[in-house]
Design an enzyme around this catalytic site. Structure first.
Site, mmCIF file in Angstrom:
data_model
loop_
_atom_site.group_PDB
_atom_site.id
_atom_site.type_symbol
_atom_site.label_atom_id
_atom_site.label_comp_id
_atom_site.label_asym_id
_atom_site.label_seq_id
_atom_site.Cartn_x
_atom_site.Cartn_y
_atom_site.Cartn_z
ATOM 1 N N SER A 107 0.833 -1.202 0.000
ATOM 2 C CA SER A 107 0.000 0.000 0.000
ATOM 3 C C SER A 107 0.869 1.253 0.000
ATOM 4 O O SER A 107 1.624 1.496 -0.948
ATOM 5 C CB SER A 107 -0.964 -0.045 1.187
ATOM 6 O OG SER A 107 -1.962 0.947 1.081
ATOM 7 N N ASP A 214 -10.217 -4.848 -4.112
ATOM 8 C CA ASP A 214 -9.552 -3.839 -3.290
ATOM 9 C C ASP A 214 -10.282 -2.512 -3.462
ATOM 10 O O ASP A 214 -10.254 -1.908 -4.537
ATOM 11 C CB ASP A 214 -8.087 -3.702 -3.729
ATOM 12 C CG ASP A 214 -7.276 -2.823 -2.796
ATOM 13 O OD1 ASP A 214 -7.859 -1.983 -2.084
ATOM 14 O OD2 ASP A 214 -6.031 -2.970 -2.787
ATOM 15 N N HIS A 244 -7.876 -5.434 0.346
ATOM 16 C CA HIS A 244 -6.652 -4.641 0.224
ATOM 17 C C HIS A 244 -5.397 -5.350 0.721
ATOM 18 O O HIS A 244 -4.337 -5.243 0.114
ATOM 19 C CB HIS A 244 -6.832 -3.311 0.962
ATOM 20 C CG HIS A 244 -5.684 -2.377 0.827
ATOM 21 N ND1 HIS A 244 -5.142 -2.034 -0.396
ATOM 22 C CD2 HIS A 244 -4.950 -1.698 1.772
ATOM 23 C CE1 HIS A 244 -4.143 -1.183 -0.211
ATOM 24 N NE2 HIS A 244 -4.006 -0.975 1.087
#
Length: 269
Positions: A107, A214, A244
């Site tokens: 991320s 996601d 995610h």
């Protein structure tokens, strides 16, 4: 797995907490960059997979995160975060010189890892990006258009289908459960542009992992960034139904198998 060792480095914004999961005779080094609002301690299972595959694993809590210094989730310049991660790499290489370095970023950590690979292109031997914040991520623009950023924390349900992961995240005192801060959102926007303009990473082997459900960092936006970053040595693995955090998803055994297979292909034996 071995117990984690704790280190404290002089970071760009004060003491930087670093986790080390050691290996008695590693064949490579793995450096893990965590995501926004969380901390490196959440990656113990990934560290166990990597140490079990021959790695000594190092992972900092980024400035303003976890046990590191700094105002919570305040990042005014991601170049400072990249510099901190490089300091951790130097710590790892000093302990185990001459070993290949694998950079793993999730991320926000994917944004950091991508920029690291651009700035220090000769150092990593492989790059693994999980749900990376690169490419066409629309959230910063939407938030910056508002007079006030709403006090809406990350929803645990957006992270994983695993109820245990959600509950642990919600109860974790080292996780930030408040709103994003404007300077951090501005820094995201600037660094997305910097990585976009920063060129590809040449023939550096790159593994891209993403869930097709996601909702925090949508697959289609990330794809544009990954394809621009890759110099052609790209391996793509998209997981059906995953959200995610693929390293914490119900399909994580499959995700870990993909990581091991990738490392076996690209690292010296």
């Amino acid at each position: 797995m071995p117990h984690a060792r704790a280190h404290v480095l002089d970071g760009t914004h004060g003491p930087l907490a670093v986790h080390e999961w050691p290996h008695p005779a590693p064949r490579f080094l793995a450096l893990v960059a965590h995501g926004y609002g969380e901390h490196a301690g959440r990656y113990e299972e990934l560290a166990a997979v990597l140490t079990g595959h021959g790695a000594a694993v190092y992972a900092p809590d980024h400035a303003g995160h976890g046990r590191s210094a700094g105002e919570r989730v305040l990042i005014e310049d991601f170049e400072d975060v990249v510099t901190d991660v490089h300091a951790v790499a130097e710590l790892a290489r000093a302990a185990r010189p001459g070993l290949p370095l694998v950079l793993v970023g999730h991320s926000m950590g994917g944004l950091v890892a991508a920029r690291y690979a651009q700035r220090y292109g000769g150092e990593p031997s492989a790059l693994v990006l999980s749900g990376p914040v690169i490419g066409a991520w629309e959230l910063p623009g939407r938030l910056l258009a508002l007079d006030e950023i709403p006090d809406i924390p990350v929803s645990p349900s957006a992270l994983s289908r695993d109820p245990a992961v959600r509950a642990a995240y919600a109860a974790d005192p080292l996780v930030w459960h408040g709103p994003m801060k404007r300077p951090t959102v501005e820094a995201f926007a600037r660094t997305l542009e910097t990585v976009d303009r920063g060129g590809d990473v040449g023939r550096l082997p790159l593994l891209w992992l993403h869930g097709d459900d996601d909702r925090l960092v949508p697959l289609s936006g990330s794809r544009t960034g990954v394809e621009r970053l890759s110099g052609g040595a790209l391996t793509e693995r998209i997981f059906a139904g995953a959200r995610h955090e693929v390293f914490h998803e119900t399909c994580r055994a499959e995700v870990f198998a993909e990581v091991r297979a990738f490392l076996d292909r690209v690292l010296p034996r």
